[in-house]
Design a protein around this motif. Structure first.
Motif, PDB file in Angstrom:
ATOM      1  N   MET A   1      72.311  -4.381  68.860  1.00 46.87           N
ATOM      2  CA  MET A   1      72.342  -3.028  69.418  1.00 46.87           C
ATOM      3  C   MET A   1      73.018  -3.015  70.771  1.00 46.87           C
ATOM      4  SD  MET A   1      69.168  -0.533  70.037  1.00 46.87           S
ATOM      5  CE  MET A   1      69.510   0.005  71.684  1.00 46.87           C
ATOM      6  N   PRO A   2      73.795  -1.968  71.059  1.00 45.95           N
ATOM      7  CA  PRO A   2      74.493  -1.958  72.355  1.00 45.95           C
ATOM      8  C   PRO A   2      73.536  -1.775  73.525  1.00 45.95           C
ATOM      9  CG  PRO A   2      75.231  -0.158  70.914  1.00 45.95           C
ATOM     10  CD  PRO A   2      74.046  -0.782  70.272  1.00 45.95           C
ATOM     11  N   GLU A   3      74.048  -2.109  74.698  1.00 47.97           N
ATOM     12  CA  GLU A   3      73.246  -1.976  75.924  1.00 47.97           C
ATOM     13  C   GLU A   3      72.861  -0.518  76.146  1.00 47.97           C
ATOM     14  OE1 GLU A   3      74.971  -3.932  79.253  1.00 47.97           O
ATOM     15  OE2 GLU A   3      73.449  -3.199  80.638  1.00 47.97           O
ATOM     16  N   GLN A   4      71.642  -0.324  76.675  1.00 44.37           N
ATOM     17  CA  GLN A   4      71.119   1.018  76.891  1.00 44.37           C
ATOM     18  C   GLN A   4      70.908   1.321  78.353  1.00 44.37           C
ATOM     19  OE1 GLN A   4      67.796   1.095  74.156  1.00 44.37           O
ATOM     20  NE2 GLN A   4      68.158   3.271  73.814  1.00 44.37           N
TER      21      GLN A   4
ATOM     22  N   ASP B   1      65.454  15.088  73.438  1.00 44.04           N
ATOM     23  CA  ASP B   1      66.636  14.752  74.229  1.00 44.04           C
ATOM     24  C   ASP B   1      67.950  15.156  73.579  1.00 44.04           C
ATOM     25  OD1 ASP B   1      65.683  13.510  76.418  1.00 44.04           O
ATOM     26  OD2 ASP B   1      66.951  11.747  76.136  1.00 44.04           O
ATOM     27  N   ASP B   2      68.024  14.939  72.256  1.00 41.73           N
ATOM     28  CA  ASP B   2      69.266  15.196  71.550  1.00 41.73           C
ATOM     29  C   ASP B   2      69.639  16.673  71.646  1.00 41.73           C
ATOM     30  OD1 ASP B   2      69.535  12.524  70.751  1.00 41.73           O
ATOM     31  OD2 ASP B   2      68.115  12.836  69.122  1.00 41.73           O
TER      32      ASP B   2
ATOM     33  N   SER C   1      69.296  13.947  79.767  1.00 44.50           N
ATOM     34  CA  SER C   1      68.781  12.883  78.911  1.00 44.50           C
ATOM     35  C   SER C   1      67.677  12.110  79.624  1.00 44.50           C
ATOM     36  CB  SER C   1      69.923  11.940  78.540  1.00 44.50           C
ATOM     37  OG  SER C   1      69.393  10.764  77.997  1.00 44.50           O
TER      38      SER C   1
ATOM     39  N   THR D   1      65.970   9.543  77.683  1.00 39.99           N
ATOM     40  CA  THR D   1      65.924   8.213  77.064  1.00 39.99           C
ATOM     41  C   THR D   1      66.942   7.289  77.719  1.00 39.99           C
ATOM     42  OG1 THR D   1      67.354   9.112  75.356  1.00 39.99           O
ATOM     43  CG2 THR D   1      65.044   8.826  74.797  1.00 39.99           C
ATOM     44  N   GLU D   2      67.989   7.874  78.261  1.00 41.54           N
ATOM     45  CA  GLU D   2      68.960   7.098  79.019  1.00 41.54           C
ATOM     46  C   GLU D   2      69.318   7.912  80.256  1.00 41.54           C
ATOM     47  OE1 GLU D   2      72.090   4.409  76.896  1.00 41.54           O
ATOM     48  OE2 GLU D   2      72.236   6.428  76.091  1.00 41.54           O
TER      49      GLU D   2
ATOM     50  N   ARG E   1      71.435   9.383  83.046  1.00 43.08           N
ATOM     51  CA  ARG E   1      72.871   9.559  83.217  1.00 43.08           C
ATOM     52  C   ARG E   1      73.189  10.059  84.612  1.00 43.08           C
ATOM     53  NH1 ARG E   1      74.130   8.557  78.072  1.00 43.08           N
ATOM     54  NH2 ARG E   1      73.029   9.747  76.485  1.00 43.08           N
TER      55      ARG E   1
ATOM     56  N   ASP F   1      82.285   5.589  79.770  1.00 41.56           N
ATOM     57  CA  ASP F   1      82.915   5.851  78.466  1.00 41.56           C
ATOM     58  C   ASP F   1      84.422   5.929  78.668  1.00 41.56           C
ATOM     59  OD1 ASP F   1      80.603   5.830  77.002  1.00 41.56           O
ATOM     60  OD2 ASP F   1      80.208   7.954  77.339  1.00 41.56           O
TER      61      ASP F   1
ATOM     62  N   ALA G   1      88.185   5.450  76.805  1.00 42.21           N
ATOM     63  CA  ALA G   1      88.880   5.409  75.504  1.00 42.21           C
ATOM     64  C   ALA G   1      87.869   5.337  74.364  1.00 42.21           C
ATOM     65  CB  ALA G   1      89.861   4.228  75.442  1.00 42.21           C
ATOM     66  N   GLY G   2      86.819   6.159  74.473  1.00 39.82           N
ATOM     67  CA  GLY G   2      85.846   6.274  73.404  1.00 39.82           C
ATOM     68  C   GLY G   2      84.786   5.198  73.398  1.00 39.82           C
ATOM     69  N   LYS G   3      84.951   4.175  74.218  1.00 35.59           N
ATOM     70  CA  LYS G   3      84.052   3.036  74.159  1.00 35.59           C
ATOM     71  C   LYS G   3      83.269   2.875  75.455  1.00 35.59           C
ATOM     72  CE  LYS G   3      83.965  -1.713  72.937  1.00 35.59           C
ATOM     73  NZ  LYS G   3      84.529  -2.950  72.588  1.00 35.59           N
ATOM     74  N   ARG G   4      81.973   2.563  75.343  1.00 34.03           N
ATOM     75  CA  ARG G   4      81.162   2.391  76.551  1.00 34.03           C
ATOM     76  C   ARG G   4      81.348   0.987  77.119  1.00 34.03           C
ATOM     77  NH1 ARG G   4      75.796   5.383  76.350  1.00 34.03           N
ATOM     78  NH2 ARG G   4      77.424   6.939  76.138  1.00 34.03           N
TER      79      ARG G   4
ATOM     80  N   GLY H   1      90.002   5.671  69.776  1.00 29.76           N
ATOM     81  CA  GLY H   1      89.894   6.018  71.198  1.00 29.76           C
ATOM     82  C   GLY H   1      89.159   7.319  71.430  1.00 29.76           C
ATOM     83  N   ASP H   2      89.474   7.954  72.565  1.00 27.99           N
ATOM     84  CA  ASP H   2      88.785   9.170  72.998  1.00 27.99           C
ATOM     85  C   ASP H   2      88.727  10.254  71.927  1.00 27.99           C
ATOM     86  OD1 ASP H   2      87.731   8.759  75.480  1.00 27.99           O
ATOM     87  OD2 ASP H   2      89.641   9.076  76.517  1.00 27.99           O
TER      88      ASP H   2
ATOM     89  N   ALA I   1      86.055   9.520  69.419  1.00 30.72           N
ATOM     90  CA  ALA I   1      84.725   9.698  70.006  1.00 30.72           C
ATOM     91  C   ALA I   1      84.421  11.184  70.163  1.00 30.72           C
ATOM     92  CB  ALA I   1      84.652   8.985  71.357  1.00 30.72           C
TER      93      ALA I   1
ATOM     94  N   ARG J   1      73.660  20.191  65.637  1.00 31.53           N
ATOM     95  CA  ARG J   1      72.460  20.566  66.385  1.00 31.53           C
ATOM     96  C   ARG J   1      72.465  22.051  66.723  1.00 31.53           C
ATOM     97  NH1 ARG J   1      72.514  14.730  69.519  1.00 31.53           N
ATOM     98  NH2 ARG J   1      72.010  13.646  67.565  1.00 31.53           N
TER      99      ARG J   1
ATOM    100  N   TRP K   1      81.695   0.950  67.105  1.00 34.86           N
ATOM    101  CA  TRP K   1      82.687   0.461  68.079  1.00 34.86           C
ATOM    102  C   TRP K   1      82.568   1.186  69.422  1.00 34.86           C
ATOM    103  CZ3 TRP K   1      86.124   4.097  69.967  1.00 34.86           C
ATOM    104  CH2 TRP K   1      86.205   5.293  69.241  1.00 34.86           C
ATOM    105  N   MET K   2      81.955   2.385  69.424  1.00 33.90           N
ATOM    106  CA  MET K   2      81.841   3.133  70.676  1.00 33.90           C
ATOM    107  C   MET K   2      80.824   2.506  71.623  1.00 33.90           C
ATOM    108  SD  MET K   2      81.852   6.923  68.986  1.00 33.90           S
ATOM    109  CE  MET K   2      81.001   7.680  70.343  1.00 33.90           C
ATOM    110  N   ALA K   3      79.951   1.640  71.098  1.00 34.93           N
ATOM    111  CA  ALA K   3      78.898   1.002  71.889  1.00 34.93           C
ATOM    112  C   ALA K   3      77.975   2.027  72.543  1.00 34.93           C
ATOM    113  CB  ALA K   3      79.483   0.054  72.944  1.00 34.93           C
TER     114      ALA K   3
ATOM    115  N   PRO L   1      74.498   3.583  72.276  1.00 36.10           N
ATOM    116  CA  PRO L   1      73.269   3.252  71.536  1.00 36.10           C
ATOM    117  C   PRO L   1      72.700   4.429  70.755  1.00 36.10           C
ATOM    118  CG  PRO L   1      72.857   3.330  73.898  1.00 36.10           C
ATOM    119  CD  PRO L   1      74.342   3.441  73.718  1.00 36.10           C
TER     120      PRO L   1
ATOM    121  N   ASN M   1      74.666   4.880  66.680  1.00 42.37           N
ATOM    122  CA  ASN M   1      74.816   3.492  66.275  1.00 42.37           C
ATOM    123  C   ASN M   1      74.014   3.220  65.014  1.00 42.37           C
ATOM    124  OD1 ASN M   1      74.044   0.463  66.479  1.00 42.37           O
ATOM    125  ND2 ASN M   1      75.783   0.735  67.847  1.00 42.37           N
TER     126      ASN M   1
ATOM    127  N   ALA N   1      72.361   0.789  64.189  1.00 44.88           N
ATOM    128  CA  ALA N   1      71.103   0.079  64.417  1.00 44.88           C
ATOM    129  C   ALA N   1      69.978   1.038  64.808  1.00 44.88           C
ATOM    130  CB  ALA N   1      71.281  -0.984  65.494  1.00 44.88           C
TER     131      ALA N   1
END
Lengths: 363, 384
Positions: A1-4, A31-32, A42, A44-45, A47, A85, A87-90, B38-39, B42, B53, B101-103, B105, B108, B110
């Motif tokens: 699982m990714p870092e939180q 939260d969602d 949020s 749960t995390e 920000r 965040d 390019a889409g990735k944390r 990429g962005d 996401a 939602r 891939w976005m990491a 949590p 995800n 998981a």
């Protein structure tokens, strides 16, 4: 699982209300839905929003972040893990906080030097970062002043090593507790010195604070032997040093030789040094992946696994964040930073441990 | 005459070298997409999640007045669509790890849980692992007829299949419960090979999910509508679940059961290479043609072929790679199974009815892919 990110602490009543409302939101959390209104809500995390980015030097910026909830505080000198965040990735990074905890606007700041291929540092120097939402992790670090301020201080900083010390100076000044302080700061060029103007102003205003700037591009580097000359009473001062590894190693040797190890407090932000700490190495069995990998005595388990093509969890890769942990089922591992030995039966961090004989991991 | 290998698979005429070369072409498509994530990607998934939602909130608000007929109709429709989005484009795809891939949590595989009776853990095993690994291998892919239906003429007939047309309809209506029970692997339980501790754990997990869903849809929200709206909100929520069930049943049954798809024997697929794996996925899945909105509401499973080639690729990219997959099929004279929704669903229902009775043979296959001439191209209903 990714870092939180860090969980926001809620009063008990609020927790009960949330739990009740989640009968309506299940399988989502309250939260969602709150995040639809503002991502800063949020719980749960935790920000934060990047309010402002202003240049300190040609290649360094200070980033002002407003946390989503009232900042729970930190001790000056500590660092914070932040998820960006990009390019889409944390992307998670640890940065020293350059602000003290008591800022009236509730903001926190980090000060970031641009590195050639740094994904995060380059992004922070770009136009998209202002206004972005970031995830705030845990505050960590032992590089802090004691409860009661020492009567005499010596700060030794180099380059971006100034950031945690800047937080200390700001905190001391805000509390009106700045003691007799000598600060030797090194920078390659006079214009490349981060916070130069603020430090200068402090030195002019406050006679207790004595600043000396070492321009290493012209004057060469400070060596520990120069201390006798630049700060003759260094032996009587509590010393806080932050800078590159070799500088800190030389200082440690110097203080050890003088029998004053207790007076020296250091912080390094480079990846931990794979110096003279070694394990015996050995066979690593990754139980879940069903793979066995040979590992020498200087390579962390994470790297050995990745070299064998495994997709293992990881975060900071420097032993801070505990994202990479796996249960050590058999054998012993050695921490490559401290030399400490850990035996089977506990969770270990694969990024800083190396096998000491054959091991088996629940990963 | 039906025989053990009732129909020749196009795999038979390809040499091992050709198969590996085709595999390398599919690998290249995969790598190209993953290098360009990429962005935009996401933003896409975060937008769909936010849309779900918002629709869910909107529908629940409308249903507060469910005792008025127009509110009931509107609220039920919006809630049905929200639940469809949540299950299809979000839940199924997040649980595949398409967005890992976005990491993040929160998005995800998981950590995700979805609004259906099937617990995420059991689903990931029975679907991501068993079905996507052993796709259309008779005796190994438990989704081939879901262990209760005769969907392939190779399956031996049994009198119980005479009831298949009836329980087919029941399955459509209560699909989520069917899936949850299916995850338990009923066949293994019957054969006594199922680990009893695991079974207990799984049943408890389903029980917990069932409980939360009953509380939410049949107690909490109805109660919110007040005593006079309790019953109407309950029926609205029940109907929305029904709509979602029938829709996901229809889309999923069109994935592998239309006439065009091939099934495989265990012998055929023993010692299968990477290239042959891709080809089995290609031959075993069937697409549905439709507008962009249709594809989002079906979780992009209208691109079942692309999904089976690359189950962990973000679903929004399937439409983009479809022309490349077609081009590979055309060049290597391979089939590319696709058709209109009504046609695909029609052939599936026909098979279910026919195979309820003994005998039957595989439907004739369409042969190599030929690009359609212009008049056959279906224009999107709504272009977005």
């Amino acid at each position: 699982m990714p870092e939180q990110g860090a969980r926001v602490h809620m009063p008990r009543l609020a927790r009960y209300v949330v739990r009740g409302l989640e009968y309506f939101t299940w399988p989502l959390e309250l939260d969602d839905y709150l995040e639809l209104i503002s991502p800063l809500w949020s719980t749960t995390e935790l920000r934060g929003r990047i309010e402002r980015i202003h240049p300190e030097t040609d290649d360094t910026v200070t980033v002002d972040i407003t946390p989503g909830f009232r900042w729970r505080g930190h001790r000056a000198g500590q660092y914070l893990r932040i998820g960006f965040d990009i390019a889409g990735k944390r992307q998670w990074r640890a940065y020293s906080l350059s602000s003290d905890a008591a800022r009236p606007d509730g903001q926190i700041t980090i000060t970031v030097k641009r590195t050639a291929d740094g994904v995060v540092s380059n992004w922070l120097h770009g136009p998209q970062a202002t206004g972005a939402i970031v995830t705030l992790g845990e505050v960590e670090g032992e590089f802090t002043l004691p409860e009661s301020t020492p009567p005499r201080l010596l700060f030794l900083t180099a380059g971006s090593g100034i950031t945690p010390v800047m937080a200390m100076l700001r905190g001391l000044r805000r509390a009106g507790e700045l003691p007799d302080t000598v600060h030797l700061h090194s920078a390659r060029t006079p214009t490349g010195a981060i916070f130069a103007a603020e430090l200068q102003a402090l030195a002019e205003r406050d006679p207790r604070y004595h600043l000396e700037l070492q321009v290493t591009g012209e004057q060469g580097r400070l060596s520990p032997a120069d201390l006798d000359d630049r700060c003759p009473d260094w032996r009587e001062r509590e010393c806080y040093a932050c800078g590159p590894g070799p500088m800190l190693d030389a200082l440690s040797d110097h203080y050890r030789a003088a029998g004053l190890v207790d007076r020296l407090h250091v912080e390094s932000f480079e990846h931990f040094v794979l110096g003279d700490r070694t394990g015996r190495g050995g066979q690593i069995r990754f139980i879940r992946a069903g793979t066995e990998v040979e590992c020498d005595g200087v390579t962390p388990i994470l790297l050995a696994g990745e070299a064998a093509g495994l997709d293992l969890p990881y975060g900071c890769r420097m032993g801070i964040c505990h994202t990479c942990t796996g249960r050590l089922v058999e054998g012993s591992v050695r921490d490559l930073r401290t030399g400490e030995l850990t035996h089977a039966g506990t969770e270990i961090r694969t990024c800083v441990n190396c096998p000491d004989g054959p091991v088996a991991l629940e990963l | 005459m039906p025989s053990e290998s009732m129909i020749e698979s196009p795999l038979a005429r390809l040499s091992p070298e050709e198969i590996e070369a085709i595999g390398a072409e599919f690998d290249a498509i995969h790598d190209e997409v993953f290098a360009s994530l990429g962005d935009k990607d996401a933003t896409y998934i975060r937008t769909v999640i936010a849309l779900h939602r918002q629709l869910a909130l909107l529908s629940r608000a409308i249903l507060l007045g469910s005792r008025y007929r127009p509110a009931w109709l509107l609220g039920t429709s919006v809630l049905g669509i929200a639940k469809i989005l949540e299950n299809m484009e979000i839940g199924h795809n997040v649980l595949h790890g398409q967005w890992d891939w976005m990491a993040d949590p929160k998005i995800n595989s998981a950590t995700w849980d979805w609004d259906t009776a099937s617990p995420a853990e059991a689903w990931k095993h029975s679907h991501n692992y068993v079905h996507h690994t052993f796709t259309n291998i008779r005796g190994k892919d438990k989704d081939l007829g879901y262990e209760i239906m005769r969907i392939d003429p190779h399956q031996p007939w049994h009198p119980v299949y005479l009831l298949q047309p009836v329980y087919n309809l029941l399955l459509a209506a209560f699909f989520e419960w069917g899936v949850a029970v299916h995850d338990l692997d009923v066949e293994a339980i019957r054969a006594g090979t199922k680990d009893m501790d695991e079974l207990r754990r799984q049943v408890r997990a389903i029980g917990h999910k069932a409980w939360r869903q009953v509380i939410k849809d049949y107690v909490a929200f109805p109660a919110l509508s007040g005593p006079r709206g309790f019953k109407t909100t309950l029926t609205a929520n029940f109907t929305a679940n029904l709509i979602r069930n029938v829709w996901s049943y229809a889309i999923i049954f069109c994935g592998h059961f239309p006439d065009q798809t091939y099934t495989f024997s265990e012998e055929e697929t023993a010692e299968e290479t990477r290239g042959a794996f891709y080809l089995r996925q290609l031959l075993g899945a069937a697409n549905i043609e439709g507008s962009p909105i249709f594809h989002v509401l079906s979780g992009n499973l209208g691109y079942q072929v692309e999904h089976h080639l690359f189950p962990d690729m973000p679903s929004s990219r399937y439409g983009q790679i479809a022309p490349k997959v077609k081009e590979i099929c055309e060049r290597h004279r391979l089939p590319y199974n696709t058709g209109r929704f009504s046609h695909q669903l029609g052939t599936v229902q026909r098979t279910i009815l026919r195979l309820a009775f003994p005998g039957g043979r595989p439907a004739p296959k369409p042969g190599p892919y030929v690009p359609p001439s212009d008049d056959r191209v279906t224009a999107p209903l709504i272009a977005v």
